[in-house]
Design an enzyme around this catalytic site. Structure first.
Site, mmCIF file in Angstrom:
data_model
loop_
_atom_site.group_PDB
_atom_site.id
_atom_site.type_symbol
_atom_site.label_atom_id
_atom_site.label_comp_id
_atom_site.label_asym_id
_atom_site.label_seq_id
_atom_site.Cartn_x
_atom_site.Cartn_y
_atom_site.Cartn_z
ATOM 1 N N LEU A 15 -25.111 34.208 -35.474
ATOM 2 C CA LEU A 15 -25.536 34.451 -36.862
ATOM 3 C C LEU A 15 -27.058 34.544 -36.886
ATOM 4 O O LEU A 15 -27.742 33.556 -36.628
ATOM 5 C CB LEU A 15 -25.078 33.315 -37.775
ATOM 6 C CG LEU A 15 -23.606 32.885 -37.672
ATOM 7 C CD1 LEU A 15 -23.309 31.744 -38.646
ATOM 8 C CD2 LEU A 15 -22.683 34.084 -37.960
ATOM 9 N N GLY A 16 -27.588 35.737 -37.148
ATOM 10 C CA GLY A 16 -29.039 35.923 -37.226
ATOM 11 C C GLY A 16 -29.585 36.544 -35.961
ATOM 12 O O GLY A 16 -29.224 36.134 -34.859
ATOM 13 N N ALA A 17 -30.462 37.545 -36.143
ATOM 14 C CA ALA A 17 -31.076 38.221 -34.990
ATOM 15 C C ALA A 17 -32.569 38.399 -35.241
ATOM 16 O O ALA A 17 -33.121 39.480 -35.108
ATOM 17 C CB ALA A 17 -30.395 39.561 -34.745
ATOM 18 N N SER A 19 -36.477 36.195 -34.625
ATOM 19 C CA SER A 19 -37.278 35.857 -33.433
ATOM 20 C C SER A 19 -36.417 35.204 -32.358
ATOM 21 O O SER A 19 -36.467 35.590 -31.197
ATOM 22 C CB SER A 19 -38.402 34.889 -33.796
ATOM 23 O OG SER A 19 -39.262 35.453 -34.726
ATOM 24 N N ALA A 49 -24.200 38.633 -36.676
ATOM 25 C CA ALA A 49 -24.287 38.843 -38.129
ATOM 26 C C ALA A 49 -25.739 39.026 -38.537
ATOM 27 O O ALA A 49 -26.592 38.195 -38.205
ATOM 28 C CB ALA A 49 -23.679 37.657 -38.870
ATOM 29 N N GLY A 191 -44.303 34.940 -33.819
ATOM 30 C CA GLY A 191 -42.930 34.443 -34.018
ATOM 31 C C GLY A 191 -42.816 32.933 -34.038
ATOM 32 O O GLY A 191 -41.729 32.375 -33.859
ATOM 33 N N ASP A 205 -41.758 21.314 -42.116
ATOM 34 C CA ASP A 205 -41.027 21.554 -40.867
ATOM 35 C C ASP A 205 -41.173 20.339 -39.937
ATOM 36 O O ASP A 205 -40.179 19.861 -39.371
ATOM 37 C CB ASP A 205 -41.565 22.829 -40.183
ATOM 38 C CG ASP A 205 -40.890 23.099 -38.858
ATOM 39 O OD1 ASP A 205 -39.747 23.580 -38.871
ATOM 40 O OD2 ASP A 205 -41.493 22.799 -37.809
ATOM 41 N N LYS A 209 -38.317 17.517 -38.637
ATOM 42 C CA LYS A 209 -38.167 17.106 -37.230
ATOM 43 C C LYS A 209 -38.354 15.599 -37.082
ATOM 44 O O LYS A 209 -37.665 14.961 -36.268
ATOM 45 C CB LYS A 209 -39.164 17.878 -36.368
ATOM 46 C CG LYS A 209 -38.818 19.369 -36.293
ATOM 47 C CD LYS A 209 -39.981 20.186 -35.772
ATOM 48 C CE LYS A 209 -39.596 21.654 -35.614
ATOM 49 N NZ LYS A 209 -40.756 22.528 -35.371
ATOM 50 N N GLY A 307 -41.517 29.948 -30.714
ATOM 51 C CA GLY A 307 -41.459 31.284 -30.104
ATOM 52 C C GLY A 307 -40.025 31.608 -29.728
ATOM 53 O O GLY A 307 -39.270 30.734 -29.287
HETATM 54 N N1 LIG Z 1 -39.099 30.813 -34.268
HETATM 55 C C1 LIG Z 1 -39.159 29.665 -33.639
HETATM 56 O O1 LIG Z 1 -40.092 29.412 -32.860
HETATM 57 C C2 LIG Z 1 -38.099 28.620 -33.835
HETATM 58 C C3 LIG Z 1 -38.086 27.524 -32.968
HETATM 59 C C4 LIG Z 1 -37.107 26.529 -33.132
HETATM 60 C C5 LIG Z 1 -36.186 26.648 -34.150
HETATM 61 N N2 LIG Z 1 -36.240 27.727 -34.995
HETATM 62 C C6 LIG Z 1 -35.228 27.804 -36.027
HETATM 63 O O2 LIG Z 1 -34.317 28.819 -35.655
HETATM 64 C C7 LIG Z 1 -33.829 29.477 -36.816
HETATM 65 C C8 LIG Z 1 -34.168 30.949 -36.725
HETATM 66 O O3 LIG Z 1 -35.569 31.084 -36.622
HETATM 67 P P1 LIG Z 1 -36.266 32.493 -36.398
HETATM 68 O O4 LIG Z 1 -37.694 32.197 -36.098
HETATM 69 O O5 LIG Z 1 -35.470 33.315 -35.463
HETATM 70 O O6 LIG Z 1 -36.173 33.078 -37.869
HETATM 71 P P2 LIG Z 1 -36.302 34.599 -38.327
HETATM 72 O O7 LIG Z 1 -36.696 34.571 -39.761
HETATM 73 O O8 LIG Z 1 -37.123 35.374 -37.354
HETATM 74 O O9 LIG Z 1 -34.787 35.115 -38.171
HETATM 75 C C9 LIG Z 1 -33.762 34.792 -39.058
HETATM 76 C C10 LIG Z 1 -32.937 36.047 -39.215
HETATM 77 O O10 LIG Z 1 -31.780 35.727 -39.954
HETATM 78 C C11 LIG Z 1 -31.559 36.776 -40.868
HETATM 79 N N3 LIG Z 1 -30.781 36.259 -41.996
HETATM 80 C C12 LIG Z 1 -31.147 35.337 -42.901
HETATM 81 N N4 LIG Z 1 -30.134 35.124 -43.771
HETATM 82 C C13 LIG Z 1 -29.125 35.924 -43.403
HETATM 83 C C14 LIG Z 1 -27.830 36.169 -43.902
HETATM 84 N N5 LIG Z 1 -27.381 35.522 -44.981
HETATM 85 N N6 LIG Z 1 -27.030 37.038 -43.250
HETATM 86 C C15 LIG Z 1 -27.477 37.707 -42.171
HETATM 87 N N7 LIG Z 1 -28.710 37.520 -41.647
HETATM 88 C C16 LIG Z 1 -29.532 36.660 -42.280
HETATM 89 C C17 LIG Z 1 -32.922 37.260 -41.272
HETATM 90 O O11 LIG Z 1 -32.888 38.577 -41.787
HETATM 91 C C18 LIG Z 1 -33.679 37.161 -39.957
HETATM 92 O O12 LIG Z 1 -33.603 38.336 -39.218
HETATM 93 C C19 LIG Z 1 -34.462 28.754 -37.998
HETATM 94 O O13 LIG Z 1 -33.602 27.720 -38.422
HETATM 95 C C20 LIG Z 1 -35.729 28.171 -37.401
HETATM 96 O O14 LIG Z 1 -36.174 27.044 -38.103
HETATM 97 C C21 LIG Z 1 -37.160 28.711 -34.850
HETATM 98 N N1 LIG Z 2 -41.990 27.093 -37.179
HETATM 99 C C1 LIG Z 2 -41.711 26.163 -36.133
HETATM 100 C C2 LIG Z 2 -40.775 26.754 -35.126
HETATM 101 C C3 LIG Z 2 -40.321 25.763 -34.086
HETATM 102 O O1 LIG Z 2 -39.442 24.844 -34.619
HETATM 103 C C4 LIG Z 2 -43.011 25.766 -35.459
HETATM 104 O O2 LIG Z 2 -44.041 26.394 -35.724
HETATM 105 O O3 LIG Z 2 -43.002 24.817 -34.689
#
Ligand SMILES: NC(=O)c1ccc[n+]([C@@H]2O[C@H](COP(=O)([O-])OP(=O)(O)OC[C@H]3O[C@@H](n4cnc5c(N)ncnc54)[C@H](O)[C@@H]3O)[C@@H](O)[C@H]2O)c1
Ligand SMILES: N[C@@H](CCO)C(=O)O
Ligand code: NA
Length: 444
Positions: A15-17, A19, A49, A191, A205, A209, A307
């Site tokens: 679910l989600g594509a 970063s 998705a 990202g 955030d 944590k 990232g």
């Molecule tokens: N980016 C990071 O460094 C990082 C690190 C650790 C944890 N996370 C966590 O991982 C998760 C994803 O982070 P990310 O950085 O990939 O976020 P992101 O915003 O890059 O990606 C989320 C994706 O989900 C899609 N999305 C949102 N709601 C949707 C729906 N209802 N149906 C379909 N698609 C939907 C968005 O369009 C987006 O493409 C978050 O919970 C974030 O807190 C991120």
């Molecule tokens: N937005 C978060 C992603 C990692 O959880 C951060 O900057 O640490």
């Protein structure tokens, strides 16, 4: 749900594509054999998705995998990887997966810090694995060591840099003199930031944590509401320069600390660290977490905290682990009753060191008067420094009428006593301004 036989692949719904999700999809497609070998059974990504199947992504996902119907995907998969972020629909989709016994892997700290206890209880009811290593410290293995490796010990403190975005911003401001907004834009481009970066810069955030770390470390049902939270939006370039001139660096720390017989204080705030402190050398989007346990002593975990690529490593590690459990048909047990109840305490109960920067009158007896205020409130002074006022042209101002700068570092004191000390200092005629009050961590 039915167990996959050895020949039948375990199906994965992503679910989600964004970063992280795009990188997870890439590995599941390009490294399918490796992941299958690690699980000990074939695995197959059956769908991803997304909101918009046409949207550009970091990695081009095969078109036949893309769907906008997240619910149907959840209903078909043996394992669901949730990387949408946010409370809904992520919460409902995870709950739906767990209720049918599907394994769930998520990096969603915002959701876990609000509903983690409830989701874990649902997982225990149906025996479904629920793993969330990516939710804290990105790639760093930190939650599994706390939950498993240290389960025979008593953890007393967890302290660290757990937000990559704010660490990146503070580091850029400190080392290159970058402006806050420019550093934030770059963190977003790389990202690191949440979809709404307010969650990063306001400390939410890191607070999520801190709640997760505290809950696992102290076996307590903490939520984000139990965390005292201050972000970095009030930290100015001038604060960072003044800290640097005194041999300090400013970091956003998350701290969960247990006070025996009382409870635990959970807090997130900008903190001064001496440049020699191990956390002071954590640069860019790297994270580091100290864990202190009664028998293990001090442990430090370090790595890339944000990232897409690094975080995907933690997600896939969880996936392998959850897939192995499903394959073995192992039932996840309801956690046993905690050995002790650890209530959340208000910030007033915290004990830490403080740095106070004041502009004072430059005359006889001022230091004695100020020292008296600290003593009256039982706050002991560790160091006092009078660096002199430096004018814009870089000269030290020697005109007594312009006053003097006085910097005080205290020994550990209770937050409540410190607040009362500062209030009394502000009311003194000889104190022209209290320009900054920051908490300090001198020792790890
Ligand atoms: N980016 C990071 O460094 C990082 C690190 C650790 C944890 N996370 C966590 O991982 C998760 C994803 O982070 P990310 O950085 O990939 O976020 P992101 O915003 O890059 O990606 C989320 C994706 O989900 C899609 N999305 C949102 N709601 C949707 C729906 N209802 N149906 C379909 N698609 C939907 C968005 O369009 C987006 O493409 C978050 O919970 C974030 O807190 C991120
Ligand atoms: N937005 C978060 C992603 C990692 O959880 C951060 O900057 O640490
Ligand atoms: Na992690």
């Amino acid at each position: 749900m039915t167990m996959a036989s050895a020949a039948e692949p375990l199906t994965i719904g992503l679910l989600g594509a964004g970063s992280v999700g795009a990188q997870v999809a890439r590995t599941l497609v390009e490294e399918r054999d490796l992941i299958s070998a690690r699980v000990g059974a074939p695995v197959r990504l059956i769908g991803v998705a997304v909101r918009d199947v046409e949207a550009p992504r970091d990695w081009r996902i095969p078109g036949e995998l893309l769907t906008t119907d997240a619910e149907s995907l959840v209903d078909q998969a043996d394992l669901v990887i949730e990387l949408l972020g946010g409370l809904e629909p992520a919460g409902a989709l995870i709950d739906r997966a767990l209720r049918r016994g599907a394994g769930v892997v998520t990096g969603n700290k915002a959701l876990l810090a609000v509903r983690g206890g409830e989701l874990a209880a649902t997982a225990a009811e149906t025996g479904a694995p629920l793993h969330f290593e990516a939710s804290v410290g990105g790639a760093i293995p930190i939650l599994r060591p706390i939950q498993e490796s240290l389960s025979g010990d008593r953890i007393t403190k967890v302290m660290g840099i757990v937000n990559g975005t704010t660490n990146y911003i503070l580091d850029q401001m400190d080392t290159t003199g970058a402006a806050f907004e420019d550093a934030l834009s770059e963190a977003q481009r790389l990202g690191y930031a949440e979809a709404d970066p307010t969650a990063d810069v306001e400390g939410h955030d890191a607070a999520a944590k801190a709640a997760i770390l505290g809950a696992l470390a102290f076996h307590a049902p903490f939520t984000i509401d139990d965390v005292h939270c201050e972000g970095i939006t009030a930290v100015t370039g001038a604060d960072i320069e003044a800290a640097a001139a005194s041999g300090y660096v400013i970091k956003l720390l998350a701290i969960a600390e247990k006070f025996d017989g009382e409870g635990a204080v959970l807090r997130v705030h900008p903190t001064l660290l001496p440049r020699t402190h191990p956390l002071a050398s954590v640069r860019g989007a790297f994270n580091a977490v100290f864990v202190v346990a009664e028998n293990a002593g001090e442990l430090m975990f370090y790595g890339q905290g944000a990232g897409g690529v690094p975080t995907s490593s933690a997600v896939l590690g969880d996936l392998v682990s959850a897939a192995r459990l499903l394959r073995q048909g192992t039932t996840v047990l309801e956690p046993s009753e905690p050995a002790e109840i650890v209530p959340a305490l208000p910030i007033e109960k915290a004990r830490t060191q403080y740095y106070i920067d004041m502009e004072v009158a430059d005359e006889e007896g001022v230091i004695a008067e100020i020292a008296r205020v600290f003593a009256d409130h039982h706050v002991s002074i560790e160091a006092m420094r009078q660096p002199g006022i430096v004018s814009v042209d870089g000269e030290v101002d020697t005109d007594h009428d312009n006053g003097a700068v006085l910097q005080v570092v205290t020994h550990p004191a209770q937050e409540k006593s410190l607040a009362e000390t500062v209030a009394t200092l502000k009311a003194l005629e000889v104190v022209r301004a209290v320009t900054s009050v920051l908490r300090v961590e001198i020792e790890q």
